[in-house]
Design a protein around this motif. Structure first.
Motif, short mmCIF file in Angstrom:
data_model
loop_
_atom_site.label_atom_id
_atom_site.label_comp_id
_atom_site.label_asym_id
_atom_site.label_seq_id
_atom_site.Cartn_x
_atom_site.Cartn_y
_atom_site.Cartn_z
N GLU A 38 0.85 -1.19 0.00
CA GLU A 38 0.00 0.00 0.00
C GLU A 38 0.89 1.25 0.00
OE1 GLU A 38 -3.88 0.39 2.05
OE2 GLU A 38 -3.13 -1.27 3.26
N PRO A 39 0.44 2.31 -0.66
CA PRO A 39 1.23 3.54 -0.65
C PRO A 39 1.25 4.18 0.74
CG PRO A 39 -0.91 3.93 -1.65
CD PRO A 39 -0.81 2.45 -1.43
N GLU A 40 2.41 4.67 1.12
CA GLU A 40 2.56 5.37 2.39
C GLU A 40 2.75 6.85 2.09
OE1 GLU A 40 5.80 3.63 4.52
OE2 GLU A 40 5.04 1.58 4.30
N LEU A 41 1.77 7.64 2.46
CA LEU A 41 1.77 9.07 2.15
C LEU A 41 3.01 9.76 2.70
CD1 LEU A 41 -0.05 11.36 0.91
CD2 LEU A 41 -0.81 11.77 3.26
N VAL A 42 3.67 10.55 1.86
CA VAL A 42 4.79 11.37 2.32
C VAL A 42 4.20 12.58 3.03
CG1 VAL A 42 6.78 12.74 1.66
CG2 VAL A 42 6.29 10.61 0.46
N SER A 43 4.41 12.68 4.32
CA SER A 43 3.82 13.77 5.10
C SER A 43 4.85 14.67 5.76
CB SER A 43 2.88 13.21 6.17
OG SER A 43 3.57 12.31 7.02
N GLU A 44 6.11 14.24 5.76
CA GLU A 44 7.16 15.06 6.37
C GLU A 44 8.37 15.10 5.45
OE1 GLU A 44 8.12 13.56 10.19
OE2 GLU A 44 6.15 14.00 11.07
N TYR A 45 9.09 16.22 5.51
CA TYR A 45 10.29 16.41 4.70
C TYR A 45 11.43 16.84 5.61
CZ TYR A 45 7.21 16.00 0.68
OH TYR A 45 6.32 15.52 -0.23
N ASP A 46 12.65 16.51 5.22
CA ASP A 46 13.79 16.73 6.12
C ASP A 46 14.41 18.11 6.00
OD1 ASP A 46 15.15 16.64 3.71
OD2 ASP A 46 16.17 14.75 4.12
N GLY A 47 13.87 18.96 5.15
CA GLY A 47 14.37 20.33 5.02
C GLY A 47 15.41 20.53 3.95
#
Length: 216
Positions: A38-47
């Motif tokens: 299942e796709p795992e939504l990208v919800s955070e980014y490392d900057g």
């Protein structure tokens, strides 16, 4: 020509500057543990700055499928060979007018008989469409969705279900993309409450599935 854009949540994204527009290619909206997961939504980014200047990989499918589609409906358009990936294929192409603010969002799902297709194919480039909207005084943001097709996208079996794999991965990918847009498009100048979902051929059929929720 490349240019950096500062998204208030994601951070800096390097895209392509095109005659009053900015285009971001291969922006990941979800991750996959394996080709059937299942796709795992990208919800955070490392900057760190995201390089969105190159098209993302085509989902696992016939490497000559773009040329095959040309033979059906139009003359060929120039393009570079596409990378193909079974896990890094969940990405978006986002095309925005400069100084975009609270603009409507047009999300497009490509067709391909549920077996081929990619938002990276040149016939699905929304640059001219978004530019025409600006010229007509009706600017909007264009989003093209890449998702799993063929066997990884739509195959199911008793064995796969027993192993915990759900059916309709391609449609689940699209649902994740819609969720990503709701969460992040305002940072690109879009209004998440003014979203139009459209598709071509099989993509149009998938829009109906989202409206009815019948795929889940």
């Amino acid at each position: 020509m490349t240019e950096e854009f500062k998204h208030p949540t994601i951070g800096f994204i390097r895209g392509l500057a095109k005659d009053g527009l900015l285009q971001f290619l291969g922006v990941k909206y979800a991750l996959l543990q394996d080709r059937f997961a299942e796709p795992e939504l990208v919800s955070e980014y490392d900057g760190s700055t995201i390089d969105a200047t190159k098209v993302g990989p085509q989902a696992l499918s016939d490497p000559l499928s773009c040329e095959a589609e040309y033979s059906v409906f139009q003359q060929s358009l120039p393009h570079q060979p596409f990378d193909i990936s079974d896990r890094d294929c969940l990405h978006l192409t986002i095309t925005i007018p400069r100084e975009a603010k609270d603009l409507p969002v047009f999300i497009f799902i490509h067709g391909g008989s549920f077996t081929i297709g990619s938002n990276a194919w040149p016939q699905y480039d929304q640059t001219r469409l978004v530019r025409q909207g600006v010229e007509m005084g009706m600017p909007f943001i264009g989003v093209g969705v890449n998702y799993r097709v063929g066997v990884p996208g739509f195959l199911t079996s008793a064995e796969l279900r027993r192993a915990g794999y759900k059916p309709n991965n391609g449609i689940r990918d699209q649902r994740a993309a819609l969720m990503w847009v709701q969460r992040f498009i305002s940072g690109f100048g879009g209004d998440p409450n003014k979203v139009t979902l459209a598709g071509q051929s099989a993509g149009a059929g998938k829009c109906d599935r989202h409206a009815s929720n019948s795929a889940f």
